[in-house]
Design an enzyme around this catalytic site. Structure first.
Site, short mmCIF file in Angstrom:
data_model
loop_
_atom_site.label_atom_id
_atom_site.label_comp_id
_atom_site.label_asym_id
_atom_site.label_seq_id
_atom_site.Cartn_x
_atom_site.Cartn_y
_atom_site.Cartn_z
N ILE A 208 40.60 48.46 52.95
CA ILE A 208 41.01 47.60 51.83
C ILE A 208 41.42 48.50 50.68
CG2 ILE A 208 40.24 45.92 50.11
CD1 ILE A 208 40.44 44.62 52.81
N HIS A 209 42.67 48.33 50.20
CA HIS A 209 43.09 49.17 49.09
C HIS A 209 44.13 48.53 48.17
CE1 HIS A 209 46.53 49.83 51.78
NE2 HIS A 209 47.19 50.26 50.71
N ARG A 210 44.69 47.40 48.53
CA ARG A 210 45.77 46.84 47.73
C ARG A 210 45.24 46.19 46.45
NH1 ARG A 210 50.75 46.97 49.97
NH2 ARG A 210 50.88 47.35 52.21
N ARG A 241 40.93 54.72 45.15
CA ARG A 241 41.08 53.62 44.20
C ARG A 241 40.08 52.50 44.49
NH1 ARG A 241 46.18 52.84 44.69
NH2 ARG A 241 46.16 51.13 46.17
#
Length: 365
Positions: A208-210, A241
């Site tokens: 998960i990164h968006r 992030r």
């Protein structure tokens, strides 16, 4: 000094390196073309990017641009200035970039203002969601490209709908080449299952990164709670992030969720291939899961890989439904089996060679 026409490859992130690798290998095998590899350093963490060149046996980039992090505009502007200067100095026959990052947009715009052809690898994919910066990047890149290498028939149709027909080539997706070229190596060389004490088919792999997920505290909390509330390991290699967003929430796993450092490509490929299912918001992981025949849940309201959803091997899922859907796919063998079995959506694994052949015929000495 080489006298063959030069093809410049620009990469900036881990997925770009992975998907460009099959084309790079194939072009390097050509006697008619020379290659120059440029890394923008958009992913400046060695574990996230640079080490992949060594892992994939590609050699090191010929040049680093040091673009680094920043806002969307800052990254694009830095890349535009540096890539324009590089292309002006080298005057290659063509420059190629893959995907939808700021590095791709910078490359496309730079080439469009110079007598240098731009080739876009993985062109024509669309989410039709302009709130995603990636959608703007891919649309603009396609419209200034002399060569659009489309991964699917749907991508070719998307380009035609926008009036782009000249220079379009249906090549399949290089992600298939990458998976097939590297999977056996990953199985033999990666020790990730033993390292994490995992049993094949008995865990969930997560990425998960968006921003749609990481920048919304309530959404991210719901996702993390779903991961942490299972009866089996949920392994989550964290993008920097995402790790920062989790730290900002003050979230500490107390159950099944394992937050780990980013993995190199070979380890993650082996992790993904042996998972019961994959949960992601990454476009590339959706593709890889279909090739590896691992069910995929995509935590997004839309996808630029609709063929995976149409084939039934990928499902768009809101955070609130994630907990129940994971449990269902882990416990219901029939539902799990129904989401497997579409490994050929993106071609047969010869996309890199096809693109190299097109380049050799167009530019070869």
């Amino acid at each position: 000094m080489s006298t063959e026409p030069e093809i410049v490859f620009v990469v900036g992130t881990r997925p770009e390196i992975i998907k460009t690798a099959p084309v790079l290998r194939a072009v390097r095998d050509s006697d008619a073309l020379d290659v120059h590899v440029v890394h923008t350093d958009q992913h400046y963490d060695d574990n996230m990017s640079a080490a992949f060149f060594e892992v994939l046996n590609l050699g090191m980039p010929d040049e680093h641009l040091g673009v680094g992090s920043g806002t969307q505009g800052e990254q694009t502007a830095k890349g535009l200035m540096k890539i324009e200067r590089l292309l002006g100095d080298r005057s290659p026959a063509a420059v190629l970039a893959q995907g939808d990052t700021n590095a791709v947009l910078s490359t496309a715009l730079s080439a469009s203002k110079l007598p240098v052809d731009f080739g876009h690898i993985e062109s024509g994919i669309r989410s039709y969601d302009r709130s995603m910066p990636e959608e703007t990047n891919r649309v603009l890149a396609d419209h200034v490209a002399e060569l659009n290498f489309a991964p699917t028939d749907v991508a070719v149709e998307n380009l035609a709908d926008e009036g782009i027909e000249d220079g379009v080539h249906a090549t399949g997706n290089t992600v298939v080449d990458a998976c097939l070229q590297h999977r056996s190596f990953a199985e033999s060389e990666s020790t990730i299952l033993d390292d994490f004490g995992l049993t094949a088919g008995k865990f969930v792999a997560v990425t998960i990164h968006r921003p749609v997920n990481t920048d919304d505290p309530d959404r991210l909390t719901t996702i993390l709670e779903a991961f942490d509330g299972q009866a089996f390991p949920v392994v989550f290699p964290c993008h920097p992030r995402t790790r920062t967003a989790i730290d900002d929430l003050g979230f500490e796993p107390t159950g099944s969720l394992r937050l780990v450092e980013p993995l190199d490509y070979i380890d993650f490929l082996n992790l993904q291939a042996n998972a019961r299912l994959v949960v992601t918001d990454s476009g590339g992981i959706q593709e890889e899961a279909s090739i590896l025949q691992v069910p995929c849940l995509t935590v997004r309201p839309n996808t630029e890989r609709p063929e995976t959803v149409d084939a039934g091997v990928n499902k768009l899922i809101p955070p609130a439904a994630l907990n129940a859907e994971i449990r269902k796919l882990f416990g219901d063998s029939e539902a799990h089996e129904a989401m497997r079995g579409a490994p050929d959506l993106y071609g047969e694994g010869n996309s890199g060679a096809r693109i190299a052949d097109i380049l050799e015929r167009r530019y070869g000495a």
